[in-house]
Design a protein around this motif. Structure first.
Motif, PDB file in Angstrom:
ATOM      1  N   UNK A  39     -52.266  51.360   7.220  1.00  0.00           N
ATOM      2  CA  UNK A  39     -52.651  50.748   5.953  1.00  0.00           C
ATOM      3  C   UNK A  39     -51.663  51.051   4.831  1.00  0.00           C
ATOM      4  N   UNK A  40     -50.483  51.509   5.215  1.00  0.00           N
ATOM      5  CA  UNK A  40     -49.458  51.854   4.235  1.00  0.00           C
ATOM      6  C   UNK A  40     -48.247  50.948   4.356  1.00  0.00           C
ATOM      7  N   UNK A  41     -47.599  50.705   3.213  1.00  0.00           N
ATOM      8  CA  UNK A  41     -46.326  49.994   3.152  1.00  0.00           C
ATOM      9  C   UNK A  41     -45.361  50.834   2.324  1.00  0.00           C
ATOM     10  N   UNK A  42     -44.113  50.408   2.233  1.00  0.00           N
ATOM     11  CA  UNK A  42     -43.104  51.148   1.459  1.00  0.00           C
ATOM     12  C   UNK A  42     -42.277  50.158   0.648  1.00  0.00           C
ATOM     13  N   UNK A  43     -41.759  50.639  -0.496  1.00  0.00           N
ATOM     14  CA  UNK A  43     -40.928  49.782  -1.338  1.00  0.00           C
ATOM     15  C   UNK A  43     -39.911  50.609  -2.113  1.00  0.00           C
ATOM     16  N   UNK A  44     -38.796  49.977  -2.464  1.00  0.00           N
ATOM     17  CA  UNK A  44     -37.821  50.582  -3.377  1.00  0.00           C
ATOM     18  C   UNK A  44     -38.004  50.053  -4.796  1.00  0.00           C
ATOM     19  N   UNK A  52     -39.694  62.930   7.415  1.00  0.00           N
ATOM     20  CA  UNK A  52     -40.927  63.595   6.991  1.00  0.00           C
ATOM     21  C   UNK A  52     -41.865  63.874   8.156  1.00  0.00           C
ATOM     22  N   UNK A  53     -41.471  63.465   9.360  1.00  0.00           N
ATOM     23  CA  UNK A  53     -42.290  63.733  10.531  1.00  0.00           C
ATOM     24  C   UNK A  53     -43.235  62.611  10.907  1.00  0.00           C
ATOM     25  N   UNK A  54     -43.057  61.435  10.315  1.00  0.00           N
ATOM     26  CA  UNK A  54     -43.869  60.279  10.681  1.00  0.00           C
ATOM     27  C   UNK A  54     -43.405  59.785  12.055  1.00  0.00           C
ATOM     28  N   UNK A  55     -44.346  59.421  12.915  1.00  0.00           N
ATOM     29  CA  UNK A  55     -44.003  58.888  14.233  1.00  0.00           C
ATOM     30  C   UNK A  55     -43.169  57.619  14.078  1.00  0.00           C
ATOM     31  N   UNK A  56     -42.134  57.419  14.896  1.00  0.00           N
ATOM     32  CA  UNK A  56     -41.245  56.272  14.715  1.00  0.00           C
ATOM     33  C   UNK A  56     -41.958  54.931  14.630  1.00  0.00           C
ATOM     34  N   UNK A  57     -42.925  54.679  15.504  1.00  0.00           N
ATOM     35  CA  UNK A  57     -43.595  53.376  15.462  1.00  0.00           C
ATOM     36  C   UNK A  57     -44.294  53.177  14.128  1.00  0.00           C
ATOM     37  N   UNK A  58     -44.958  54.203  13.620  1.00  0.00           N
ATOM     38  CA  UNK A  58     -45.604  54.096  12.309  1.00  0.00           C
ATOM     39  C   UNK A  58     -44.575  53.848  11.208  1.00  0.00           C
ATOM     40  N   UNK A  59     -43.438  54.515  11.303  1.00  0.00           N
ATOM     41  CA  UNK A  59     -42.401  54.353  10.281  1.00  0.00           C
ATOM     42  C   UNK A  59     -41.905  52.910  10.230  1.00  0.00           C
ATOM     43  N   UNK A  60     -41.658  52.319  11.392  1.00  0.00           N
ATOM     44  CA  UNK A  60     -41.162  50.934  11.420  1.00  0.00           C
ATOM     45  C   UNK A  60     -42.255  49.945  11.028  1.00  0.00           C
ATOM     46  N   UNK A  61     -43.496  50.217  11.417  1.00  0.00           N
ATOM     47  CA  UNK A  61     -44.574  49.277  11.085  1.00  0.00           C
ATOM     48  C   UNK A  61     -44.838  49.233   9.581  1.00  0.00           C
ATOM     49  N   UNK A  62     -44.643  50.361   8.879  1.00  0.00           N
ATOM     50  CA  UNK A  62     -44.828  50.366   7.428  1.00  0.00           C
ATOM     51  C   UNK A  62     -43.839  49.449   6.730  1.00  0.00           C
ATOM     52  N   UNK A  63     -42.722  49.184   7.393  1.00  0.00           N
ATOM     53  CA  UNK A  63     -41.691  48.330   6.799  1.00  0.00           C
ATOM     54  C   UNK A  63     -41.638  46.949   7.441  1.00  0.00           C
ATOM     55  N   UNK A  64     -42.666  46.597   8.210  1.00  0.00           N
ATOM     56  CA  UNK A  64     -42.645  45.286   8.864  1.00  0.00           C
ATOM     57  C   UNK A  64     -44.061  44.774   9.132  1.00  0.00           C
ATOM     58  N   UNK A  65     -44.654  45.185  10.227  1.00  0.00           N
ATOM     59  CA  UNK A  65     -45.933  44.626  10.669  1.00  0.00           C
ATOM     60  C   UNK A  65     -47.057  44.835   9.655  1.00  0.00           C
ATOM     61  N   UNK A  66     -47.129  46.029   9.063  1.00  0.00           N
ATOM     62  CA  UNK A  66     -48.195  46.293   8.092  1.00  0.00           C
ATOM     63  C   UNK A  66     -48.127  45.323   6.920  1.00  0.00           C
ATOM     64  N   UNK A  67     -46.914  45.054   6.457  1.00  0.00           N
ATOM     65  CA  UNK A  67     -46.735  44.120   5.339  1.00  0.00           C
ATOM     66  C   UNK A  67     -47.158  42.718   5.762  1.00  0.00           C
ATOM     67  N   UNK A  68     -46.700  42.319   6.944  1.00  0.00           N
ATOM     68  CA  UNK A  68     -47.024  40.977   7.434  1.00  0.00           C
ATOM     69  C   UNK A  68     -48.532  40.800   7.593  1.00  0.00           C
ATOM     70  N   UNK A 120     -50.941  42.451   6.007  1.00  0.00           N
ATOM     71  CA  UNK A 120     -51.586  42.469   4.696  1.00  0.00           C
ATOM     72  C   UNK A 120     -51.486  41.108   4.015  1.00  0.00           C
ATOM     73  N   UNK A 121     -50.336  40.470   4.142  1.00  0.00           N
ATOM     74  CA  UNK A 121     -50.130  39.169   3.505  1.00  0.00           C
ATOM     75  C   UNK A 121     -50.444  37.991   4.431  1.00  0.00           C
ATOM     76  N   UNK A 122     -51.158  38.276   5.526  1.00  0.00           N
ATOM     77  CA  UNK A 122     -51.644  37.228   6.428  1.00  0.00           C
ATOM     78  C   UNK A 122     -50.512  36.359   6.982  1.00  0.00           C
ATOM     79  N   UNK A 123     -49.407  36.990   7.334  1.00  0.00           N
ATOM     80  CA  UNK A 123     -48.296  36.217   7.903  1.00  0.00           C
ATOM     81  C   UNK A 123     -47.699  36.915   9.123  1.00  0.00           C
ATOM     82  N   UNK A 124     -48.525  37.656   9.862  1.00  0.00           N
ATOM     83  CA  UNK A 124     -48.032  38.269  11.102  1.00  0.00           C
ATOM     84  C   UNK A 124     -47.811  37.217  12.184  1.00  0.00           C
TER      85      UNK A 124
END
Length: 573
Positions: free
Chosen positions: A274-279, A302-318, A320-324
């Motif tokens: 349920x998390x995303x990331x932004x600059x 920071x010790x985040x599991x790789x799959x979670x790290x990548x999903x925060x910058x891709x799938x989670x965003x998609x 959330x915005x209903x475009x997966x």
């Protein structure tokens, strides 16, 4: 709503599956992230045009003319999505996208504020439509207010204008809600605009720094869906408890991501889905070491599991915005926006596909995004000059910078004739491009020995002048005028540093890499003259912004945000 692919294109895609047509590209022996399973899958990815037509065990029956890329010992992840972009921080949308694409970020969800303030909708939409033709994915949000005090507010941000933005398929949200205090004080106009957005199925992005649980609950009831302002892990938890989507920020003025993720990992909070990331729209020099790839690296460190790290910058965003169905997911039917990595611990891609187009191959850029025509933006062409009569600074108080962006009023006892001494007070003037009004005050805490400084880059596009020497301030103004827009630092009549901003007076016409060097030069020159804060570009941008406390210089005059009161009106020239 127009379909993404026409019937003829869909028939061709089916023909690939049926073995009647060869795909354009096949990535074979690929170890790729399956976002729904949250597993690494080994298989083959077939691409026709800009779409993945199949991902799985099989190889295509027909390979005539197909580019087959053996991805053995490589990792493939979805193209990264930046969910909160302000693509006008000296760079422009196309130049920033061109830069980001080389680092694996192939989708933006972007602020429309500068377009709204500069252009009528028809012209702005023409630029958006041109951007959509590039092998990159641009999405937008629509503002409900200007985040400053200006005379034309209701004309520019009319319900009709906002509705025209909301009707676009590529506008995904309303906000960000910098004017949320107005909502809580009974502003039904903004609430109506939020309801319009909800009626079109759009998300509402908050802007709630330091918000209490009560405020978050109230704003959730009014329609806010997400927020990116959490500065501590406790604030993250508070937002999650109220059902918000939380975007963790790592920007030049709020590099909070390492501590936030460390806290989430230490508390073992099961919230990564349920998390995303932004600059959050940082200036160019902040991005020297990356964009979303940098955020992913911070997460891995920071010790985040790789799959979670990548999903925060891709799938989670998609999701959330209903475009997966289009983004953030390596599976049949999605856009072919893919990053080929050395391994999951190195998020800077070796190769990048964006909508089926190679932007990068084996570490080298192979495709630049085509230039966009921004000629619809009004030219920065001043037809007036400043005189000594404009430099009257007689008011008894000024604006003090507490940090890069937060201000407070102060009483100034400085003698204001001629040259100011080397203390931390400077003259400050805001003047509009037509030259028919100006606002004069003092600014404390900007620098100790800046003599003349002019900027056509500001929140509203009006001109900022800062300095200790009125002659150097006039010289900086004239140099900026001759450049047709920009930021200029002058000392003893000589230009020390300059950034030309010839696109509308606020955007650099060139590559982000070139711009970064100019920005670094300017920041170094300012630091040598006593600017001690973190980000001078943000200081310029937010001097007018009434969504932050607590005294601002605006087109209407000096404004007290906390009291919602105009303290001193602009002066007509």
């Amino acid at each position: 709503m127009d379909p993404v692919w026409k019937i003829t294109e869909l028939r061709q895609q089916l023909a690939v599956i049926d073995g009647k047509k060869a795909p354009d590209i096949v990535l074979k022996n690929a170890r790729y992230l399956h976002s729904m399973l949250k597993q690494w899958i080994v298989g083959n990815i077939w691409i026709l045009g800009d779409r993945i037509v199949y991902a799985g065990d099989r190889m295509p029956p027909l390979l005539e003319g197909t580019e087959v890329v053996d991805c053995t010992n490589k990792i493939i992840v979805p193209g990264y999505i930046e969910p909160h972009v302000h693509p006008f921080q000296l760079y422009h949308p196309q130049s920033f996208a061109d830069f980001c694409g080389q680092l694996g970020t192939t989708t933006f969800i972007s602020d429309n504020l500068s377009f709204v303030l500069s252009l009528e909708n028809k012209k702005a939409f023409s630029i958006l439509n041109d951007l959509k033709k590039l092998p990159f994915s641009f999405y937008w949000w629509t503002r409900f207010d200007s985040q400053t005090e200006m005379e034309q507010e209701e004309e520019i941000f009319s319900n009709t204008s906002i509705l025209e933005w909301l009707e676009r398929d590529d506008v995904l949200l309303g906000g960000e809600l910098t004017g949320w205090p107005r909502l809580l004080h009974g502003d039904d106009q903004m609430l109506y605009r939020m309801q319009m957005a909800k009626g079109y199925g759009k998300k509402i992005e908050g802007h709630f720094p330091g918000a209490s649980e009560r405020t978050l609950a109230r704003m959730k009831l009014l329609g806010a869906d997400g927020d990116h302002e959490a500065m501590t892990v406790e604030e993250v938890e508070r937002r999650i408890m109220q059902g918000y989507a939380v975007t963790l920020r790592h920007s030049s003025i709020r590099p909070d991501l390492p501590n936030l993720l460390k806290g989430i990992v230490e508390k073992e909070l099961p919230i990564f889905d349920h998390l995303m990331m932004t600059t959050d729209g940082s200036p160019p020099s902040f991005h020297e070491d990356g964009v979303m790839d940098k955020c992913i690296q911070v997460a891995l460190d920071a010790g985040v599991a790789p799959i979670d790290a990548y999903q925060m910058a891709s799938y989670n965003v998609a999701c959330y915005y209903n475009m997966s169905n289009l983004h953030g997911f390596i599976a049949t039917g999605r856009f072919a926006s893919l990053n080929i990595l050395q391994d999951e611990w190195h998020p800077v891609p070796e190769s990048v596909l964006s909508k089926g187009v190679w932007l990068k191959r084996d570490g080298e850029q192979v495709q630049r995004l085509a230039a966009i025509d921004y000629s619809a933006l009004p030219e920065f062409n001043l037809d007036f000059s400043l005189t000594s009569h404009d430099f009257q600074f007689s008011m008894p108080f000024g604006i003090e910078l507490v940090n890069d962006v937060i201000t407070k009023p102060y009483n100034s006892l400085i003698t204001r004739e001629g040259q100011l001494a080397n203390h931390d007070e400077c003259y400050l003037m805001l003047i509009n491009r037509e030259g028919n009004w100006h606002v004069n005050t003092m600014i404390k805490g900007f620098a100790t020995s800046v003599q003349g400084f002019a900027s056509s880059y500001s929140n509203t596009g009006d001109i900022l002048l800062i300095g200790k020497n009125k002659d150097d301030m006039i010289k900086a103004f004239e140099e900026m005028k001759a450049m047709r827009g920009g930021i200029v630092l002058v000392e003893k009549g000589e230009v020390i540093s300059a950034i030309p901003l010839t696109i509308g007076g606020f955007l650099y016409d060139g590559d982000v890499e070139e711009l970064t060097e100019k920005e670094k030069n300017l920041k170094q020159a300012l630091a040598e003259r006593g600017y001690h804060l973190g980000d001078a570009i943000y200081s310029l941008l937010f001097l007018q912004s009434t969504h932050l406390p607590y005294i601002r210089i605006t087109p209407k005059g000096i404004f007290d945000v906390m009291k919602n009161k105009l303290l001193l009106p602009a002066v007509m020239r």
